[in-house]
Design an enzyme around this catalytic site. Structure first.
Site, PDB file in Angstrom:
ATOM      1  N   LYS A 178      -1.107   7.744 -12.534  1.00  0.00           N
ATOM      2  CA  LYS A 178      -1.138   7.465 -11.097  1.00  0.00           C
ATOM      3  C   LYS A 178      -0.640   6.048 -10.841  1.00  0.00           C
ATOM      4  O   LYS A 178      -1.061   5.099 -11.505  1.00  0.00           O
ATOM      5  CB  LYS A 178      -2.554   7.640 -10.554  1.00  0.00           C
ATOM      6  CG  LYS A 178      -2.651   7.509  -9.039  1.00  0.00           C
ATOM      7  CD  LYS A 178      -4.005   7.939  -8.540  1.00  0.00           C
ATOM      8  CE  LYS A 178      -4.113   7.781  -7.036  1.00  0.00           C
ATOM      9  NZ  LYS A 178      -3.091   8.545  -6.300  1.00  0.00           N
ATOM     10  N   HIS A 205      -8.893   8.933 -11.821  1.00  0.00           N
ATOM     11  CA  HIS A 205      -7.637   9.680 -11.845  1.00  0.00           C
ATOM     12  C   HIS A 205      -6.980   9.611 -13.222  1.00  0.00           C
ATOM     13  O   HIS A 205      -7.353   8.801 -14.069  1.00  0.00           O
ATOM     14  CB  HIS A 205      -6.662   9.142 -10.791  1.00  0.00           C
ATOM     15  CG  HIS A 205      -7.030   9.493  -9.391  1.00  0.00           C
ATOM     16  ND1 HIS A 205      -7.980   8.797  -8.669  1.00  0.00           N
ATOM     17  CD2 HIS A 205      -6.582  10.472  -8.571  1.00  0.00           C
ATOM     18  CE1 HIS A 205      -8.093   9.340  -7.462  1.00  0.00           C
ATOM     19  NE2 HIS A 205      -7.260  10.354  -7.376  1.00  0.00           N
ATOM     20  N   THR A 244       1.233   8.453  -1.807  1.00  0.00           N
ATOM     21  CA  THR A 244       0.302   7.469  -1.277  1.00  0.00           C
ATOM     22  C   THR A 244       0.973   6.100  -1.184  1.00  0.00           C
ATOM     23  O   THR A 244       2.169   5.966  -1.368  1.00  0.00           O
ATOM     24  CB  THR A 244      -0.972   7.403  -2.131  1.00  0.00           C
ATOM     25  OG1 THR A 244      -0.617   7.137  -3.494  1.00  0.00           O
ATOM     26  CG2 THR A 244      -1.725   8.716  -2.058  1.00  0.00           C
TER      27      THR A 244
END
Length: 246
Positions: A137, A133, A78
């Site tokens: 992350k 999450h 991402t």
């Protein structure tokens, strides 16, 4: 039929190891190598498709490296901004025979969650997103939450809705981040994998659309579908919606 040769960036990570397992079990494709950040990438030079689950700081250099060698890519890392996507499009134009898939989420359930939120958005004046999450992350908000907020905001704008009602004047960060006018709240907690709620409200009722990934295996059908897609479809494909028929 010749098998698709697959390499993996981030091969020893939690997502990379799942990709190795999924490709090994999928008919018509085989793993030919992998590498991690700061390791030699030549181990996957014989691949046709490279799957990237690394880090936002590494992914752009990986793309440059792969496309200069005419290697297709399926990317789950991402941190893609519009500027980064513009650069990927430039590289695809320079290498028109190469395909690249960039997806914020490879889970079919997560893709449907985003679609349902987009469909519901014009009917509710209030909307907020909570993404949850694991604490390792690297980015917040998640790519899935950012994409959801952008799509919800676009659907609201097309329906003529104004700003989300909010009388808050003292914040101190408690109201979370804002993406295209949509508040997004990020939670990082041990025991979680990947979860997201889209909460919508109007007079007298609320609607909650929630998706939970309890195991990283949930992303693998989308990754395998992306691998099959990218060898037949040059250029940039954003998301897996078109790949799974949405």
């Amino acid at each position: 039929m010749t098998e698709i040769r697959v390499g993996v960036f981030g091969v020893s990570g939690k997502m990379g190891s799942q990709v190795v397992r999924a490709v090994g079990e999928a008919p018509g494709m085989t793993i030919v190598g992998g590498s991690d950040i700061r390791e030699p990438r030549e181990t996957i030079a014989n691949a046709q498709v490279v799957v990237d689950f690394t880090h936002p700081d590494a992914v752009m250099d990986n793309i440059e490296w792969c496309l200069s060698r005419n290697l297709h890519m399926v990317i789950g890392t991402t941190g893609f901004t519009e500027e980064r996507l513009a650069r990927v499009r430039e590289l695809c134009e320079e290498h028109p025979q190469v395909g690249v898939v960039v997806a914020a989420n490879f889970s079919v359930g997560a893709v449907l969650m985003m679609k349902f939120a987009e469909l519901a958005a014009p009917h509710f004046p209030s909307v907020e997103i909570v993404e949850l999450h694991h604490p390792n992350k690297a980015d917040a908000p998640s790519g899935t939450a950012t994409t959801t907020a952008q799509r919800v905001a676009a659907a609201r704008a097309a329906a003529g809705l104004g700003p989300v009602p909010d009388a808050t004047v003292q914040d101190n960060g408690a109201r979370g981040g804002v993406v295209d006018g949509i508040h997004v709240h990020g939670i990082r907690l041990q025991g979680l994998v990947a979860h997201q709620e889209v909460l919508l409200g109007t007079a007298g009722e609320t609607l909650t659309i929630r998706h939970d990934s309890f195991d990283r295996a949930s992303f693998m059908p989308g990754v395998v579908a992306g691998i099959r897609h990218v060898v037949r479809n040059p250029g940039l494909t954003l998301g897996i919606e078109s790949i799974i028929g949405l």
